[in-house]
Design a protein around this motif. Structure first.
Motif, PDB file in Angstrom:
ATOM      1  N   ARG A 401     -33.175   5.080 -23.056  1.00 16.61           N
ATOM      2  CA  ARG A 401     -33.631   3.691 -23.173  1.00 16.61           C
ATOM      3  C   ARG A 401     -32.924   2.801 -22.142  1.00 16.61           C
ATOM      4  N   ILE A 403     -33.101   2.550 -18.251  1.00 18.65           N
ATOM      5  CA  ILE A 403     -33.821   3.094 -17.102  1.00 18.65           C
ATOM      6  C   ILE A 403     -32.840   3.255 -15.951  1.00 18.65           C
ATOM      7  N   VAL A 440     -35.208  -1.761 -24.603  1.00 15.38           N
ATOM      8  CA  VAL A 440     -35.019  -0.868 -23.457  1.00 15.38           C
ATOM      9  C   VAL A 440     -34.355  -1.692 -22.353  1.00 15.38           C
ATOM     10  N   LEU A 442     -33.751  -2.682 -18.694  1.00  7.80           N
ATOM     11  CA  LEU A 442     -34.427  -2.545 -17.407  1.00  7.80           C
ATOM     12  C   LEU A 442     -33.508  -3.047 -16.288  1.00  7.80           C
ATOM     13  N   ARG A 463     -39.835  -2.791 -27.468  1.00  8.67           N
ATOM     14  CA  ARG A 463     -40.862  -1.795 -27.766  1.00  8.67           C
ATOM     15  C   ARG A 463     -40.976  -1.685 -29.287  1.00  8.67           C
ATOM     16  N   ASP A 503     -43.613  -4.882 -24.645  1.00  6.97           N
ATOM     17  CA  ASP A 503     -44.394  -3.740 -24.149  1.00  6.97           C
ATOM     18  C   ASP A 503     -45.684  -3.628 -24.966  1.00  6.97           C
ATOM     19  N   LYS A 507     -49.912   4.560 -27.036  1.00  2.50           N
ATOM     20  CA  LYS A 507     -49.697   5.980 -26.704  1.00  2.50           C
ATOM     21  C   LYS A 507     -50.870   6.775 -27.235  1.00  2.50           C
ATOM     22  N   GLY A 510     -49.388   5.564 -22.665  1.00  6.53           N
ATOM     23  CA  GLY A 510     -47.938   5.389 -22.579  1.00  6.53           C
ATOM     24  C   GLY A 510     -47.243   6.358 -23.514  1.00  6.53           C
ATOM     25  N   GLU A 513     -40.984   6.167 -26.131  1.00  2.00           N
ATOM     26  CA  GLU A 513     -39.767   5.932 -25.342  1.00  2.00           C
ATOM     27  C   GLU A 513     -40.166   5.679 -23.887  1.00  2.00           C
ATOM     28  N   TRP A 514     -39.254   5.065 -23.149  1.00  2.00           N
ATOM     29  CA  TRP A 514     -39.577   4.764 -21.744  1.00  2.00           C
ATOM     30  C   TRP A 514     -39.191   5.890 -20.791  1.00  2.00           C
ATOM     31  N   GLU A 515     -38.371   6.809 -21.267  1.00  2.00           N
ATOM     32  CA  GLU A 515     -38.007   7.929 -20.371  1.00  2.00           C
ATOM     33  C   GLU A 515     -38.175   9.247 -21.081  1.00  2.00           C
TER      34      GLU A 515
END
Ligand code: XMP
Length: 515
Positions: A401, A403, A440, A442, A463, A503, A507, A510, A513-515
C-alpha cells in the motif's frame, strides 16, 4: 475430519451455485460436503451419506465428454435429489429423454406445485423459482411422476418415491427461489430422515476431540497473523490442546499502527497462549530498501517470512504439527469443466510458501468451514467482534500500500492515515458494511497551501470497496460528508500529506490493493 454422523453429499458437476447448496443445507443444521462428480462409488459409500445431491453444471448431458457420475449411485438405495443438470443426468441414466430446447430458460418462472409429496410438504401451491438451463426433459423414465410445472417446463419437478429419487429443474439454493430453503430441508428431513441437529457447538466439540486424537501429546506450531482464520484456528487449538500449541507471531514492520501490541495483548495476556513474538522489522525493511517493483516487493516479504518462521519453528524441538487456517473454499476441488466459472475462481494469495522440506504434519481445523461459519466459531470461542469481523489485510501488509520503495517514514505516515480511515469508518457505522477500507501512500508530490504556507507534499488514495468474496469488487458509494471528514483529518493530522483522492475503480479491471 468427520463432524457428524448425518451427512449429505453433494456431487459437483461444476455449477457456480454448488457451494450455495452446501451452505443452505448447513443452514438447516445438517452437515454437508462437496465432492467431485467423479468420486468412486466405494468412497461415496464409505462416507455413509443420508442423502446425495447432484448439482447443476454448465454441460449438456448428451454431449461428448459431459460429466457423468458412477451410475451405481442410483442403486444404492440412498435418497437422491438432482438439481438442474443433476435432474437431467438422472433422467438420462434412468432411460428418460433429455433434449436441447428451442429457448434457453433463464430467470424467474412460476412453479405450480403438487403438494401431497414429501419434497413440497408445507410449500405454497404457486412459487416463484429461478431457472437457468438450455436443455429440457422430454420424457420421464419409468416410475417417475411430475410434481411441479411451469409454463415453459412440463417437468420442472419430478419424483419416484419408490426409488427415493427426486429432481428439480430450477435452483432451490439461490435466494431468488421462494421457499428454496424449505424444499432442501424437506429433502434432508422428510426424505433422508436427517434429524437436523448439527450445530456450531457440535462442530466445535467434535473438532476438539479430533484434534486431541490426531495430535496426542505432541506440539503444534501455528503462524498467527491476527487475521480471522489464523485467530480462530489458534483459539480452537488452544481449547483442544492448551499449552501444546505454540503460536509464532512475526512483526514484519508493515503492520497497522498498534497491531503488534493488540495481538500480544489479546492472545498473550487475555487468552494466555504460548506466544512467540518476533520483531523482524529491521530484517524486512533492510531487504526492502530501494526496491520499487511490486512483485519483487511481494517476493521479498514472502521469502523473509518463511526465513523468520522457519528459524523460529526450528527452535521448538518437539514440534510435530503445523496448523493452518485453511477454510472450505480453499479445499473444494474445482471441477475441471470448460465454461465452469467456479473453476476460474482461484485465490492467488494462498498462505503457501512454507518450505516443502519442513517435516511437520498439517492440522487444518477450519478446513470444513465457510467464512461465515469460521466467524461463528470465533465468536463462540470468545474472540472479540473486532477480530471476528475484521476486514482482510494482505500478508505483505502496508508494503503493497506504499507505491514504490518502502521507508520507515512512509510506513509511519501511512499508519497514521490508515488509523484515521478506520476510526472514521467505525464512527460512521460503515466499517463493517464494506469489504475493505484503507489508505494508500502515493509518492506523488503536489502543491497545496496551509495557513500562509505553500506546501509540496505527498498524496493518499482512499480505497473503500464492497465485495462478496474479494474476487470482484465495487467502490463504495460513501456519503460525501464521511469522505470529507476522512480527507480533512488526514490532511490536518498527518504530516507530509496535503491531498486525498478517492479511488473509484471497480475490480475488474482494477484490483483492490494497489500493488
Ligand atoms: P486484489 O488486490 O488482488 O485483492 O484485488 C483481493 C483480496 O486479497 C487480499 N490480498 C492478499 N491477501 N496475501 C493475502 O493474504 C496477499 O498477498 C494479498 N494480496 C491481496 C486483498 O486485501 C483483497 O482482500
Amino acid at each position: 475430519m468427520d463432524t457428524s454422523n448425518e451427512k449429505i453429499l453433494i456431487l459437483d458437476f461444476g455449477s457456480q451455485y454448488t457451494q450455495l447448496i452446501a451452505r443452505r443445507i448447513r443452514e438447516c443444521h445438517i452437515y454437508s460436503i462437496i465432492i467431485p462428480f467423479s468420486t468412486p462409488i466405494e468412497e461415496i459409500e464409505k462416507e455413509n451419506p443420508k442423502g446425495i445431491i447432484l448439482s447443476g453444471g454448465p454441460s449438456s448431458v448428451y454431449e461428448d465428454g459431459a460429466p457423468h457420475c458412477d451410475e451405481r449411485i442410483f442403486d444404492l438405495g440412498i435418497p437422491i435429489l438432482g438439481i438442474c443438470y443433476g435432474l437431467q443426468l438422472t433422467v438420462k441414466h434412468l432411460n428418460g429423454n433429455v433434449e436441447k430446447s428451442e429457448e434457453r430458460e433463464y430467470g424467474h418462472a412460476v412453479l405450480n406445485v403438487k403438494n401431497d409429496c414429501p419434497l413440497f410438504s408445507d410449500i405454497k401451491g404457486e412459487l416463484n423459482v429461478w431457472m437457468s438451463h438450455g436443455d429440457k426433459v422430454h420424457a420421464l423414465p419409468d416410475g417417475f411422476e411430475v410434481i411441479g410445472q411451469t409454463e415453459n417446463c412440463e417437468y420442472a419437478a419430478i419424483q419416484n418415491t419408490e426409488m427415493n429419487i427426486y429432481g428439480l429443474q430450477f435452483h432451490p439454493e439461490v435466494a431468488h427461489t421462494e421457499q428454496g430453503l424449505e424444499i432442501l430441508k424437506n429433502f434432508c428431513i422428510n426424505i433422508c430422515s436427517c434429524s437436523g441437529d448439527w450445530t456450531m457447538e457440535s462442530f466445535i466439540e467434535s473438532t476438539i476431540a479430533d484434534i486431541r486424537q490426531t495430535v496426542g501429546t505432541d506440539t503444534v506450531i501455528l503462524g498467527l497473523s491476527g487475521g480471522v482464520d489464523s485467530s480462530v484456528s489458534a483459539a480452537l487449538l488452544q481449547k483442544a490442546i492448551g499449552d501444546q500449541l505454540v503460536c509464532i507471531f512475526v512483526n514484519n514492520g508493515l503492520l497497522r499502527m498498534g497491531e503488534a501490541e493488540s495481538v500480544l495483548k489479546l492472545y498473550g495476556d487475555n487468552f494466555k497462549m504460548n506466544l512467540v513474538y518476533v520483531d523482524a522489522t529491521d530484517q524486512f525493511l533492510d531487504k526492502l530498501a530501494n526496491v520499487t517493483d511490486p512483485e519483487t516487493k511481494r517476493k521479498i516479504i514472502g521469502h523473509e517470512f518463511v526465513n523468520v518462521f522457519d528459524e523460529e519453528s526450528s527452535k521448538i524441538d518437539d514440534a510435530k504439527f503445523l496448523a493452518q487456517g485453511t477454510t472450505y473454499p480453499d479445499v473444494i476441488e474445482s471441477v475441471p469443466i470448460s465454461g465452469n466459472p467456479s473453476a476460474l475462481i482461484k485465490s492467488h494469495h494462498n498462505v503457501g510458501g512454507l518450505p516443502e522440506d519442513m517435516k511437520l504434519k498439517l492440522v487444518e481445523p477450519l478446513a470444513q468451514l465457510f467464512k461465515d461459519e469460521v466467524r461463528e466459531v470465533g465468536a463462540k470461542l470468545g474472540l472479540p467482534k473486532e477480530v471476528v469481523w475484521r476486514q482482510p489485510f494482505p500478508g505483505p501488509g502496508l508494503g503493497v500500500r506504499i507505491i514504490g520503495d518502502v521507508t520507515r517514514e512512509k510506513i509511519h505516515t501511512l499508519q497514521l492515515a490508515d488509523r484515521i480511515v478506520i476510526e472514521e469508518m467505525k464512527a460512521a457505522d460503515y466499517y463493517y458494511k464494506v469489504w475493505q477500507a484503507f489508505a494508500v501512500f502515493l509518492p506523488v508530490q503536489s502543491v497545496g497551501v496551509m495557513g500562509d504556507q505553500r506546501t509540496y507534499e505527498n498524496a493518499v488514495a482512499l480505497r473503500v470497496v464492497t465485495s462478496q468474496d474479494g474476487m470482484t469488487a465495487d467502490w463504495a458509494k460513501l456519503p460525501y460528508d464521511l469522505l470529507g471528514r476522512i480527507s480533512n483529518r488526514i490532511i490536518n493530522e498527518v504530516r507530509g500529506i496535503n491531498r486525498v483522492c478517492y479511488d473509484i475503480s471497480s475490480k475488474p479491471p482494477g484490483t483492490i490493493e494497489w500493488e
